[in-house]
Motif scaffolding. Structure first.
Motif, PDB file in Angstrom:
ATOM      1  N   LYS A 114       0.873  -1.173   0.000  1.00 25.17           N
ATOM      2  CA  LYS A 114       0.000   0.000   0.000  1.00 25.17           C
ATOM      3  C   LYS A 114       0.914   1.228   0.000  1.00 25.17           C
ATOM      4  O   LYS A 114       1.661   1.459   0.945  1.00 25.17           O
ATOM      5  N   ILE A 134      -3.081  -2.370  13.364  1.00 25.71           N
ATOM      6  CA  ILE A 134      -2.956  -3.652  12.670  1.00 25.71           C
ATOM      7  C   ILE A 134      -1.970  -4.569  13.381  1.00 25.71           C
ATOM      8  O   ILE A 134      -2.181  -5.776  13.457  1.00 25.71           O
ATOM      9  N   GLN A 138      -3.483  -8.678  15.112  1.00 27.22           N
ATOM     10  CA  GLN A 138      -3.106  -9.828  14.307  1.00 27.22           C
ATOM     11  C   GLN A 138      -4.081 -10.974  14.592  1.00 27.22           C
ATOM     12  O   GLN A 138      -4.307 -11.342  15.725  1.00 27.22           O
ATOM     13  N   VAL A 143      -5.871  -9.790   7.212  1.00 25.44           N
ATOM     14  CA  VAL A 143      -4.639  -9.696   6.439  1.00 25.44           C
ATOM     15  C   VAL A 143      -3.513  -9.287   7.386  1.00 25.44           C
ATOM     16  O   VAL A 143      -3.694  -8.457   8.275  1.00 25.44           O
ATOM     17  N   LYS A 144      -2.364  -9.899   7.208  1.00 25.94           N
ATOM     18  CA  LYS A 144      -1.241  -9.677   8.119  1.00 25.94           C
ATOM     19  C   LYS A 144      -0.352  -8.548   7.604  1.00 25.94           C
ATOM     20  O   LYS A 144      -0.009  -8.507   6.422  1.00 25.94           O
ATOM     21  N   LEU A 145      -0.017  -7.632   8.493  1.00 25.25           N
ATOM     22  CA  LEU A 145       0.924  -6.561   8.177  1.00 25.25           C
ATOM     23  C   LEU A 145       2.324  -7.121   8.363  1.00 25.25           C
ATOM     24  O   LEU A 145       2.702  -7.537   9.461  1.00 25.25           O
ATOM     25  N   CYS A 148       6.844  -2.236   7.032  1.00 21.65           N
ATOM     26  CA  CYS A 148       6.593  -0.933   6.437  1.00 21.65           C
ATOM     27  C   CYS A 148       7.909  -0.351   5.931  1.00 21.65           C
ATOM     28  O   CYS A 148       8.988  -0.863   6.223  1.00 21.65           O
ATOM     29  N   LEU A 157       3.131   0.520   3.340  1.00 20.40           N
ATOM     30  CA  LEU A 157       2.753  -0.565   4.240  1.00 20.40           C
ATOM     31  C   LEU A 157       2.792  -1.856   3.436  1.00 20.40           C
ATOM     32  O   LEU A 157       2.234  -1.924   2.340  1.00 20.40           O
ATOM     33  N   TYR A 159       1.772  -5.738   3.227  1.00 21.17           N
ATOM     34  CA  TYR A 159       0.853  -6.742   3.743  1.00 21.17           C
ATOM     35  C   TYR A 159       1.115  -8.073   3.054  1.00 21.17           C
ATOM     36  O   TYR A 159       1.704  -8.124   1.979  1.00 21.17           O
ATOM     37  N   GLU A 160       0.583  -9.147   3.658  1.00 24.00           N
ATOM     38  CA  GLU A 160       0.608 -10.418   2.952  1.00 24.00           C
ATOM     39  C   GLU A 160      -0.339 -10.296   1.752  1.00 24.00           C
ATOM     40  O   GLU A 160      -1.311  -9.550   1.786  1.00 24.00           O
ATOM     41  N   SER A 166     -10.350  -9.935  -1.045  1.00 22.34           N
ATOM     42  CA  SER A 166     -10.912  -9.782   0.289  1.00 22.34           C
ATOM     43  C   SER A 166     -12.423 -10.031   0.232  1.00 22.34           C
ATOM     44  O   SER A 166     -13.022 -10.098  -0.832  1.00 22.34           O
TER      45      SER A 166
END
Length: 195
Positions: A114, A134, A138, A143-145, A148, A157, A159-160, A166
């Motif tokens: 992102k 975020i 968890q 969605v996992k962060l 960054c 950012l 993410y997985e 989604s």
């Protein structure tokens, strides 16, 4: 005074006025240029200081969380390489805060990046809040962060990557929402509620 003397005198005054105009104009241009340079240097230094402060805050978040929630800071060059320099062919979509790109890290892990737009209005505080929220939330159904990146003017950012999109991809689309009958929706709700 003769006409030729008068013309010579008026010509020298015109030449003097032109020289004064050139000197004044040049001085104004040089001072304006210097002010612009100072402004951009100050702004860049301020952004660097804020980014460094935010990176410190993110590291502090890591120290407060348990070890499962560590949030690495990735280098911009690594993220740019993973997304083929934010290529349009890797663009997954665009939200209110900027575009999202698919990428593959050098270890083969698929990611979604992102890229926060400078014009989005989401500044360092919003980024910090999103990272904290975020990192604390968890959950296997969220969605996992992964990390960054805060370098130069970029705020990213990581993410997985979710290959099946989604849930909102299905819920808010007229045709796709028909794929989710009530038993599937109930199972999704149970799955989300599960810890």
């Amino acid at each position: 005074m003769s006409a030729s003397d008068l013309a010579t005198k008026e010509g020298s005054h015109g030449h003097q006025r032109m020289m004064v105009g050139i000197i004044v104009g040049s001085t104004v241009a040089v001072i304006s240029g210097m002010l612009l340079v100072f402004y951009f240097v100050f702004k860049r230094r301020k952004n660097f200081t804020e980014n460094k402060k935010l990176a410190g805050n993110i590291n502090h978040i890591n120290e407060e969380q348990n070890e499962d929630l560590e949030l690495p800071l990735l280098e911009l060059s690594r993220v740019a390489s993973a997304t083929d320099n934010f290529s349009i062919k890797n663009k997954l979509g665009e939200g209110g805060f900027g575009p999202v790109y698919k990428g593959i890290l050098d270890d083969g892990q698929e990611i979604a990046v992102k890229k926060l737009s400078n014009s989005s209005g989401q500044g360092l505080n919003e980024l910090k809040n999103e990272v904290i929220l975020i990192a604390k939330l968890q959950h296997r159904n969220l969605v996992k962060l992964l990390g960054c990146c805060i370098e130069d003017e970029e705020k990213l950012l990581i993410y997985e990557y979710m290959p099946n999109k989604s849930l909102d991809y299905f819920i808010f689309d007229e045709t796709r929402r028909k794929l989710l009958d009530w038993s599937k929706r109930f199972n999704i709700i149970i799955g989300i509620a599960r810890v």
